[in-house]
Design a protein around this motif. Structure first.
Motif, mmCIF file in Angstrom:
data_model
loop_
_atom_site.group_PDB
_atom_site.id
_atom_site.type_symbol
_atom_site.label_atom_id
_atom_site.label_comp_id
_atom_site.label_asym_id
_atom_site.label_seq_id
_atom_site.Cartn_x
_atom_site.Cartn_y
_atom_site.Cartn_z
ATOM 1 N N GLY A 21 0.828 -1.174 0.000
ATOM 2 C CA GLY A 21 0.000 0.000 0.000
ATOM 3 C C GLY A 21 0.878 1.245 0.000
ATOM 4 N N ARG A 22 0.241 2.379 0.125
ATOM 5 C CA ARG A 22 1.013 3.622 0.181
ATOM 6 C C ARG A 22 0.374 4.561 1.191
ATOM 7 N NH1 ARG A 22 -1.486 7.790 -2.642
ATOM 8 N NH2 ARG A 22 -3.164 7.180 -4.074
ATOM 9 N N TYR A 42 -3.266 5.596 4.956
ATOM 10 C CA TYR A 42 -2.758 4.394 4.295
ATOM 11 C C TYR A 42 -3.823 3.892 3.326
ATOM 12 C CZ TYR A 42 -1.811 -0.601 3.641
ATOM 13 O OH TYR A 42 -1.616 -1.853 3.100
ATOM 14 N N LEU A 43 -3.418 3.714 2.064
ATOM 15 C CA LEU A 43 -4.295 3.181 1.030
ATOM 16 C C LEU A 43 -3.754 1.820 0.600
ATOM 17 C CD1 LEU A 43 -4.714 6.449 -1.056
ATOM 18 C CD2 LEU A 43 -6.326 5.503 0.608
ATOM 19 N N PRO A 44 -4.573 0.782 0.665
ATOM 20 C CA PRO A 44 -4.073 -0.567 0.370
ATOM 21 C C PRO A 44 -3.705 -0.738 -1.095
ATOM 22 C CG PRO A 44 -6.452 -0.601 0.564
ATOM 23 C CD PRO A 44 -6.018 0.790 0.963
ATOM 24 N N GLU A 45 -2.874 -1.723 -1.366
ATOM 25 C CA GLU A 45 -2.515 -2.055 -2.747
ATOM 26 C C GLU A 45 -3.784 -2.287 -3.551
ATOM 27 O OE1 GLU A 45 -1.723 -4.337 -6.233
ATOM 28 O OE2 GLU A 45 -2.814 -5.118 -4.482
ATOM 29 N N GLY A 46 -3.841 -1.708 -4.745
ATOM 30 C CA GLY A 46 -4.996 -1.847 -5.615
ATOM 31 C C GLY A 46 -6.003 -0.724 -5.511
ATOM 32 N N TYR A 47 -5.851 0.139 -4.521
ATOM 33 C CA TYR A 47 -6.826 1.221 -4.341
ATOM 34 C C TYR A 47 -6.917 2.104 -5.578
ATOM 35 C CZ TYR A 47 -9.112 5.397 -2.478
ATOM 36 O OH TYR A 47 -9.968 6.457 -2.278
ATOM 37 N N ASP A 48 -5.775 2.462 -6.151
ATOM 38 C CA ASP A 48 -5.760 3.415 -7.264
ATOM 39 C C ASP A 48 -6.285 2.809 -8.563
ATOM 40 O OD1 ASP A 48 -4.595 5.577 -5.794
ATOM 41 O OD2 ASP A 48 -2.682 4.518 -5.884
ATOM 42 N N ASN A 49 -6.325 1.491 -8.659
ATOM 43 C CA ASN A 49 -6.739 0.834 -9.904
ATOM 44 C C ASN A 49 -8.094 0.151 -9.789
ATOM 45 O OD1 ASN A 49 -4.231 1.486 -11.183
ATOM 46 N ND2 ASN A 49 -3.276 -0.193 -10.030
ATOM 47 N N ASN A 75 5.954 1.347 11.871
ATOM 48 C CA ASN A 75 6.022 0.436 10.715
ATOM 49 C C ASN A 75 4.648 -0.068 10.289
ATOM 50 O OD1 ASN A 75 8.874 0.487 10.462
ATOM 51 N ND2 ASN A 75 9.055 -0.992 12.133
ATOM 52 N N MET A 76 3.631 0.805 10.422
ATOM 53 C CA MET A 76 2.268 0.331 10.182
ATOM 54 C C MET A 76 2.040 -0.093 8.741
ATOM 55 S SD MET A 76 0.333 2.564 8.192
ATOM 56 C CE MET A 76 -1.166 1.732 8.613
ATOM 57 N N ALA A 77 2.682 0.545 7.775
ATOM 58 C CA ALA A 77 2.460 0.172 6.375
ATOM 59 C C ALA A 77 2.958 -1.251 6.115
ATOM 60 C CB ALA A 77 3.154 1.161 5.447
ATOM 61 N N ARG A 78 4.151 -1.555 6.591
ATOM 62 C CA ARG A 78 4.677 -2.909 6.398
ATOM 63 C C ARG A 78 3.815 -3.947 7.120
ATOM 64 N NH1 ARG A 78 7.191 -6.160 9.559
ATOM 65 N NH2 ARG A 78 7.710 -4.553 11.089
ATOM 66 N N ILE A 79 3.453 -3.655 8.365
ATOM 67 C CA ILE A 79 2.637 -4.586 9.141
ATOM 68 C C ILE A 79 1.294 -4.809 8.469
ATOM 69 C CG2 ILE A 79 1.433 -4.887 11.344
ATOM 70 C CD1 ILE A 79 3.800 -3.313 12.624
ATOM 71 N N THR A 80 0.690 -3.739 7.973
ATOM 72 C CA THR A 80 -0.618 -3.851 7.327
ATOM 73 C C THR A 80 -0.512 -4.562 5.986
ATOM 74 O OG1 THR A 80 -1.249 -1.781 8.420
ATOM 75 C CG2 THR A 80 -2.677 -2.560 6.648
ATOM 76 N N ASP A 81 0.503 -4.224 5.204
ATOM 77 C CA ASP A 81 0.724 -4.931 3.936
ATOM 78 C C ASP A 81 0.833 -6.436 4.168
ATOM 79 O OD1 ASP A 81 0.764 -2.623 2.394
ATOM 80 O OD2 ASP A 81 2.949 -2.458 2.388
ATOM 81 N N GLU A 82 1.644 -6.812 5.153
ATOM 82 C CA GLU A 82 1.881 -8.233 5.398
ATOM 83 C C GLU A 82 0.637 -8.932 5.933
ATOM 84 O OE1 GLU A 82 5.282 -8.438 7.943
ATOM 85 O OE2 GLU A 82 6.699 -7.870 6.352
ATOM 86 N N TYR A 260 6.446 -2.928 21.365
ATOM 87 C CA TYR A 260 5.248 -3.615 21.864
ATOM 88 C C TYR A 260 4.044 -3.300 20.985
ATOM 89 C CZ TYR A 260 1.784 -5.413 25.145
ATOM 90 O OH TYR A 260 0.754 -6.131 25.712
ATOM 91 N N TRP A 261 3.845 -2.033 20.657
ATOM 92 C CA TRP A 261 2.653 -1.643 19.891
ATOM 93 C C TRP A 261 2.654 -2.226 18.488
ATOM 94 C CZ3 TRP A 261 4.312 3.608 22.013
ATOM 95 C CH2 TRP A 261 3.892 3.742 23.339
ATOM 96 N N GLN A 262 3.821 -2.439 17.919
ATOM 97 C CA GLN A 262 3.866 -3.081 16.604
ATOM 98 C C GLN A 262 3.315 -4.500 16.668
ATOM 99 O OE1 GLN A 262 7.668 -2.656 14.514
ATOM 100 N NE2 GLN A 262 7.996 -0.703 15.548
ATOM 101 N N THR A 263 3.597 -5.215 17.744
ATOM 102 C CA THR A 263 3.050 -6.572 17.869
ATOM 103 C C THR A 263 1.541 -6.526 18.087
ATOM 104 O OG1 THR A 263 3.375 -6.743 20.285
ATOM 105 C CG2 THR A 263 5.231 -7.345 18.874
ATOM 106 N N VAL A 264 1.071 -5.503 18.792
ATOM 107 C CA VAL A 264 -0.365 -5.381 19.032
ATOM 108 C C VAL A 264 -1.099 -5.036 17.738
ATOM 109 C CG1 VAL A 264 -2.164 -4.202 20.358
ATOM 110 C CG2 VAL A 264 0.056 -4.635 21.402
ATOM 111 N N LEU A 265 -0.522 -4.152 16.927
ATOM 112 C CA LEU A 265 -1.192 -3.725 15.703
ATOM 113 C C LEU A 265 -1.542 -4.909 14.816
ATOM 114 C CD1 LEU A 265 -2.222 -1.529 13.820
ATOM 115 C CD2 LEU A 265 0.099 -1.323 12.892
ATOM 116 N N ASP A 266 -0.652 -5.864 14.716
ATOM 117 C CA ASP A 266 -0.911 -7.049 13.899
ATOM 118 C C ASP A 266 -2.193 -7.744 14.347
ATOM 119 O OD1 ASP A 266 0.110 -8.609 11.726
ATOM 120 O OD2 ASP A 266 0.594 -10.178 13.154
ATOM 121 N N ASP A 267 -2.368 -7.902 15.659
ATOM 122 C CA ASP A 267 -3.572 -8.547 16.185
ATOM 123 C C ASP A 267 -4.806 -7.671 15.996
ATOM 124 O OD1 ASP A 267 -2.161 -10.782 16.990
ATOM 125 O OD2 ASP A 267 -1.853 -10.051 19.034
#
Length: 280
Positions: A21-22, A42-49, A75-82, A260-267
């Motif tokens: 995403g971007r 944050y806009l997920p991959e595919g949003y623009d198309n 690192n929210m973009a990487r965490i969200t992308d993954e 710590y918050w990066q691990t929480v964001l994933d959940d």
């Protein structure tokens, strides 16, 4: 639960492992605040198309921070992308508002998510900010497809906003939240606003009808066992239980840190996605 997780996996089947995403900055002019306010989106991959509409997560930063913190430190973009690519989260828009203060380290005047004399931030958020964001982006602007989360000061904002507006959010996820008064309330406007907007006290004061409305929100609360705010989070959990409001509570090894918050964001991304997909 299994059916909902299967829905998430199927919805993400078209995502590739390399999907990205971007993040962009969106700025509005606020009549309520009398200034411009920006946010990161944050806009997920595919949003623009595509022409698809997306669910939205409002993700709030903490004290001494600004709207770019989650991208730069979390690192929210990487965490969200993954999470999306792995099928553990639905493609979503993540909006990161700005509640920074003036001056060095963003801790000065106007810091916080609540109204203070001469600065009605909470009114701005609901009357100007959310409508502008949801008009500008392809957001599915209904309760089921809208969630809110945040860390520390933003965790307190998350809890208060969902407690005041259960009709707006399907899920609310405070992380290491500032959930009760902290420090001397007479020290400054920020501490006074925290004392006047204590989620613990708000829950204790809920009427039966108000508590019933909170049961329409999916609650997730997470705080590390070494966090200096842990007791406020425990008291919030106890107050919610006393009112019969379901919530998932997590206490893990860790403190008041970005690691710590990066691990929480994933959940959290998985938790809110299950709410987005519920009954679909």
């Amino acid at each position: 639960m299994k059916r909902l997780l299967t829905t998430l996996l199927l919805a993400a089947a078209a995502c590739t492992v390399s999907a990205q995403g971007r993040i962009e900055t969106f700025t509005i002019q606020s009549d309520i605040l009398g200034c411009e306010k920006s946010c990161s989106v944050y806009l997920p991959e595919g949003y623009d198309n595509s022409t698809n509409d997306y669910p939205v997560l409002y993700l709030l930063h903490g004290a001494s921070g600004y709207h770019g913190d989650w991208a730069e430190k979390g690192n929210m973009a990487r965490i969200t992308d993954e999470a999306i690519a792995a099928g553990m989260a639905l493609p979503m828009i993540v909006v990161m508002p700005d509640a920074s203060g003036t001056g060095p380290n963003y801790t000065g005047e106007h810091m916080g998510y609540f109204n203070v004399p001469g600065w009605d931030y909470e009114r701005f958020f609901f009357e100007e900010f959310m409508p502008a964001v949801e008009k500008n982006y392809r957001i599915r602007g209904d309760k089921r497809h809208r969630a809110i989360s945040g860390l520390s000061m933003g965790g307190g904002g998350t809890a208060v906003y969902a407690l005041r507006h259960p009709e707006l959010f399907s899920s609310a996820c405070p992380m290491s939240g500032l959930l009760e008064s902290y420090g001397d309330p007479d020290e400054n406007d920020f501490r006074r606003s925290v004392a006047a907007n204590s989620p613990v006290e708000m829950v204790r004061a809920l009427t039966p009808e108000q508590a019933a409305a909170q049961r329409t929100v999916r609650w997730w609360v997470d705080c590390g066992d070494d966090d200096f705010l842990v007791m406020g989070n425990i008291r919030f959990f106890e107050a919610m239980r006393e009112k019969g409001i379901p919530l998932q509570y997590r206490m893990r090894d860790g403190g008041h840190t970005w690691r710590y918050w990066q691990t929480v964001l994933d959940d959290v991304l998985t938790f809110v996605s299950i709410g987005f997909a519920k009954d679909e």
